[in-house]
Design a protein around this motif. Structure first.
Motif, PDB file in Angstrom:
ATOM      1  N   VAL A 265       1.013  -1.363  -0.146  1.00 20.04           N
ATOM      2  CA  VAL A 265      -0.172  -0.154  -0.004  1.00 20.04           C
ATOM      3  C   VAL A 265       0.932   1.803  -0.133  1.00 20.04           C
ATOM      4  O   VAL A 265       1.419   1.422   1.035  1.00 20.04           O
ATOM      5  N   HIS A 266       0.322   2.308  -0.699  1.00 15.79           N
ATOM      6  CA  HIS A 266       1.111   3.062  -1.010  1.00 15.79           C
ATOM      7  C   HIS A 266       0.842   4.660  -0.584  1.00 15.79           C
ATOM      8  O   HIS A 266      -0.815   4.979  -1.474  1.00 15.79           O
ATOM      9  N   ILE A 267       0.499   5.424   0.380  1.00 15.42           N
ATOM     10  CA  ILE A 267       0.071   6.113   0.793  1.00 15.42           C
ATOM     11  C   ILE A 267       0.993   7.878   0.713  1.00 15.42           C
ATOM     12  O   ILE A 267       2.443   7.793   0.315  1.00 15.42           O
ATOM     13  N   VAL A 268       0.287   8.935  -0.412  1.00 15.42           N
ATOM     14  CA  VAL A 268       0.847   9.694  -1.584  1.00 15.42           C
ATOM     15  C   VAL A 268       0.428  10.898  -0.202  1.00 15.42           C
ATOM     16  O   VAL A 268      -0.768  11.202  -0.181  1.00 15.42           O
ATOM     17  N   GLY A 269       1.560  12.035  -0.155  1.00 18.47           N
ATOM     18  CA  GLY A 269       0.675  13.271   1.021  1.00 18.47           C
ATOM     19  C   GLY A 269       1.442  13.020   2.529  1.00 18.47           C
ATOM     20  O   GLY A 269       2.360  12.660   2.444  1.00 18.47           O
ATOM     21  N   ARG A 270       0.230  12.963   2.782  1.00 15.09           N
ATOM     22  CA  ARG A 270       0.536  13.379   4.874  1.00 15.09           C
ATOM     23  C   ARG A 270       1.237  11.791   4.774  1.00 15.09           C
ATOM     24  O   ARG A 270       0.205  10.631   4.485  1.00 15.09           O
ATOM     25  N   ARG A 271       2.474  11.834   6.495  1.00 13.89           N
ATOM     26  CA  ARG A 271       2.879  10.604   6.287  1.00 13.89           C
ATOM     27  C   ARG A 271       1.793   9.602   7.315  1.00 13.89           C
ATOM     28  O   ARG A 271       1.475   9.092   7.739  1.00 13.89           O
ATOM     29  N   ARG A 272       1.208  10.811   8.519  1.00 12.62           N
ATOM     30  CA  ARG A 272       0.416  10.654   9.905  1.00 12.62           C
ATOM     31  C   ARG A 272      -0.806   9.963   8.707  1.00 12.62           C
ATOM     32  O   ARG A 272      -1.248  10.679   7.884  1.00 12.62           O
ATOM     33  N   TRP A 273      -1.618   8.033   8.773  1.00 11.38           N
ATOM     34  CA  TRP A 273      -2.960   8.038   8.879  1.00 11.38           C
ATOM     35  C   TRP A 273      -3.358   7.715   9.916  1.00 11.38           C
ATOM     36  O   TRP A 273      -2.958   7.324  10.940  1.00 11.38           O
ATOM     37  N   ASN A 274      -5.020   7.654  10.007  1.00 15.92           N
ATOM     38  CA  ASN A 274      -5.291   6.908  10.498  1.00 15.92           C
ATOM     39  C   ASN A 274      -5.430   5.973  11.044  1.00 15.92           C
ATOM     40  O   ASN A 274      -5.929   5.032   9.710  1.00 15.92           O
ATOM     41  N   ARG A 275      -4.812   4.992  12.295  1.00 15.44           N
ATOM     42  CA  ARG A 275      -4.985   3.049  12.202  1.00 15.44           C
ATOM     43  C   ARG A 275      -5.800   2.288  12.240  1.00 15.44           C
ATOM     44  O   ARG A 275      -5.818   1.315  12.488  1.00 15.44           O
ATOM     45  N   ARG A 276      -7.145   3.341  12.382  1.00 13.20           N
ATOM     46  CA  ARG A 276      -8.125   2.473  13.416  1.00 13.20           C
ATOM     47  C   ARG A 276      -8.463   1.769  11.896  1.00 13.20           C
ATOM     48  O   ARG A 276      -8.969   0.654  12.571  1.00 13.20           O
ATOM     49  N   GLY A 277      -8.983   1.969  10.929  1.00 12.97           N
ATOM     50  CA  GLY A 277      -9.560   1.225  10.362  1.00 12.97           C
ATOM     51  C   GLY A 277      -8.840   0.036  10.008  1.00 12.97           C
ATOM     52  O   GLY A 277      -9.503  -0.717   9.034  1.00 12.97           O
ATOM     53  N   ALA A 278      -7.801   0.298  10.058  1.00 14.45           N
ATOM     54  CA  ALA A 278      -7.139  -1.204   9.705  1.00 14.45           C
ATOM     55  C   ALA A 278      -7.409  -2.612  10.483  1.00 14.45           C
ATOM     56  O   ALA A 278      -6.331  -3.115  10.132  1.00 14.45           O
ATOM     57  N   MET A 279      -7.453  -2.216  11.285  1.00 13.38           N
ATOM     58  CA  MET A 279      -7.880  -3.080  12.852  1.00 13.38           C
ATOM     59  C   MET A 279      -6.573  -3.771  12.644  1.00 13.38           C
ATOM     60  O   MET A 279      -6.623  -5.323  12.997  1.00 13.38           O
ATOM     61  N   VAL A 280      -5.555  -3.453  12.820  1.00 15.75           N
ATOM     62  CA  VAL A 280      -3.845  -3.919  13.335  1.00 15.75           C
ATOM     63  C   VAL A 280      -3.714  -4.741  12.162  1.00 15.75           C
ATOM     64  O   VAL A 280      -2.258  -5.281  11.711  1.00 15.75           O
ATOM     65  N   THR A 281      -4.070  -4.951  10.267  1.00 16.07           N
ATOM     66  CA  THR A 281      -3.771  -5.399  10.134  1.00 16.07           C
ATOM     67  C   THR A 281      -2.627  -4.440   8.566  1.00 16.07           C
ATOM     68  O   THR A 281      -1.734  -5.650   8.800  1.00 16.07           O
ATOM     69  N   ASP A 282      -2.052  -3.661   9.468  1.00 10.73           N
ATOM     70  CA  ASP A 282      -1.301  -2.534   8.844  1.00 10.73           C
ATOM     71  C   ASP A 282       0.132  -3.680  10.056  1.00 10.73           C
ATOM     72  O   ASP A 282       1.199  -3.300   9.175  1.00 10.73           O
ATOM     73  N   ARG A 283       0.017  -4.884  10.424  1.00  9.26           N
ATOM     74  CA  ARG A 283       1.022  -5.637  11.041  1.00  9.26           C
ATOM     75  C   ARG A 283       1.791  -6.822   9.951  1.00  9.26           C
ATOM     76  O   ARG A 283       2.961  -6.891   9.803  1.00  9.26           O
ATOM     77  N   TYR A 284       0.984  -6.584   9.280  1.00  8.07           N
ATOM     78  CA  TYR A 284       1.212  -8.009   7.918  1.00  8.07           C
ATOM     79  C   TYR A 284       0.819  -7.380   6.447  1.00  8.07           C
ATOM     80  O   TYR A 284       1.555  -8.085   5.989  1.00  8.07           O
ATOM     81  N   GLN A 285       1.087  -5.860   6.297  1.00 10.88           N
ATOM     82  CA  GLN A 285       0.352  -5.071   5.265  1.00 10.88           C
ATOM     83  C   GLN A 285       1.908  -4.193   4.960  1.00 10.88           C
ATOM     84  O   GLN A 285       2.172  -3.269   5.960  1.00 10.88           O
ATOM     85  N   HIS A 286       2.808  -4.639   3.536  1.00 13.17           N
ATOM     86  CA  HIS A 286       3.483  -3.355   3.049  1.00 13.17           C
ATOM     87  C   HIS A 286       3.436  -2.298   3.317  1.00 13.17           C
ATOM     88  O   HIS A 286       1.588  -2.017   2.712  1.00 13.17           O
ATOM     89  N   VAL A 287       3.143  -0.706   3.770  1.00 16.49           N
ATOM     90  CA  VAL A 287       3.231   0.090   3.958  1.00 16.49           C
ATOM     91  C   VAL A 287       4.316   1.241   3.415  1.00 16.49           C
ATOM     92  O   VAL A 287       4.995   1.633   4.120  1.00 16.49           O
ATOM     93  N   ARG A 288       4.565   1.946   2.038  1.00 16.60           N
ATOM     94  CA  ARG A 288       4.987   3.055   2.213  1.00 16.60           C
ATOM     95  C   ARG A 288       4.756   4.215   1.404  1.00 16.60           C
ATOM     96  O   ARG A 288       3.471   4.248   1.443  1.00 16.60           O
ATOM     97  N   HIS A 289       5.234   5.740   2.171  1.00 17.37           N
ATOM     98  CA  HIS A 289       4.990   6.851   2.247  1.00 17.37           C
ATOM     99  C   HIS A 289       5.956   7.589   1.154  1.00 17.37           C
ATOM    100  O   HIS A 289       6.353   7.256   1.123  1.00 17.37           O
ATOM    101  N   HIS A 290       5.033   9.057  -0.096  1.00 15.03           N
ATOM    102  CA  HIS A 290       6.074   8.858  -0.891  1.00 15.03           C
ATOM    103  C   HIS A 290       5.041  10.678  -0.583  1.00 15.03           C
ATOM    104  O   HIS A 290       4.196  10.815  -0.468  1.00 15.03           O
TER     105      HIS A 290
END
Length: 213
Positions: A96-121
């Motif tokens: 998953v690539h996030i463009v713009g602000r580095r900070r994002w609300n993680r609540r909706g991810a339900m902790v799946t960001d522990r298992y999903q690669h997230v890259r910032h641009h």
């Protein structure tokens, strides 16, 4: 050997989910986390990964990730990003690539960001350069004039699907960078659906065409 105590999915607001402590003797498997074996595994993971360490789960997912990427713009702290990450985990996106602000609300991810690669641009131009260096076509997803319906358009196996944010949709720079813009047909009165829903529909369309079930 007796199996672990399984805790049934509760009614809304009820007790814990998952499995309790694993009975002794513990299995001899380096993928398993001693703390989870001892205390139980209450994480939101499929049964196959019960008691596995997070690192072992990520390694197993990495061995079979799909070749599509997902990107979402975050110029106004879009609250849908967590849902995009959760969908990407469910459909096993490469990143998953996030463009713009580095900070994002993680609540909706339900902790799946522990298992999903997230890259910032930091900017759209950075994402575009990253994609061009890997020959990844950029597929914009938005209901713009001239866009094509996703169900009948070409959707490459290796690609990056780019989503705008709630309200404005894709930025002008993102529209210009996209190799093609596809839309999800709608039949009601609302003008658009949010990025969380749109990402799930688009990723499933990719799965329907390219994944082996």
């Amino acid at each position: 050997m007796a199996g672990p105590e399984t805790v049934a999915a509760p009614e809304a607001g009820a007790g814990p989910v998952g499995v309790g402590p694993h009975p002794l003797p513990w299995p001899d498997d380096p993928r398993l986390d001693p703390a989870l074996l001892a205390g139980g595994d209450r994480r939101n993971v499929v049964d196959e990964y019960r008691y596995w360490s997070n690192e072992a789960i990520v390694a197993d997912l990495d061995a079979r990730r799909h070749p599509f990427h997902v990107a979402v713009e975050n110029w106004q702290h879009d609250f849908n990003i967590g849902a995009v990450v959760r969908n990407a985990n469910a459909f096993l996106a490469a990143e998953v690539h996030i463009v713009g602000r580095r900070r994002w609300n993680r609540r909706g991810a339900m902790v799946t960001d522990r298992y999903q690669h997230v890259r910032h641009h930091p900017a759209t131009s950075d994402l575009v350069a990253w994609c061009r260096g890997r020959d990844l076509p950029i597929i914009g997803i938005d209901n713009l004039p001239g866009s094509r319906p996703i169900q009948s358009a070409e959707l490459p196996a290796a690609c990056l699907m780019l989503f705008g944010q709630e309200g404005p949709g894709l930025s002008e720079e993102a529209r210009e960078a996209a190799d093609v813009v596809l839309h999800i047909p709608q039949f009601g009165s609302t003008r658009s659906i949010n990025a969380g829903v749109a990402s799930g529909v688009a990723m499933y369309e990719w799965i329907r065409r390219h994944a082996t079930v």
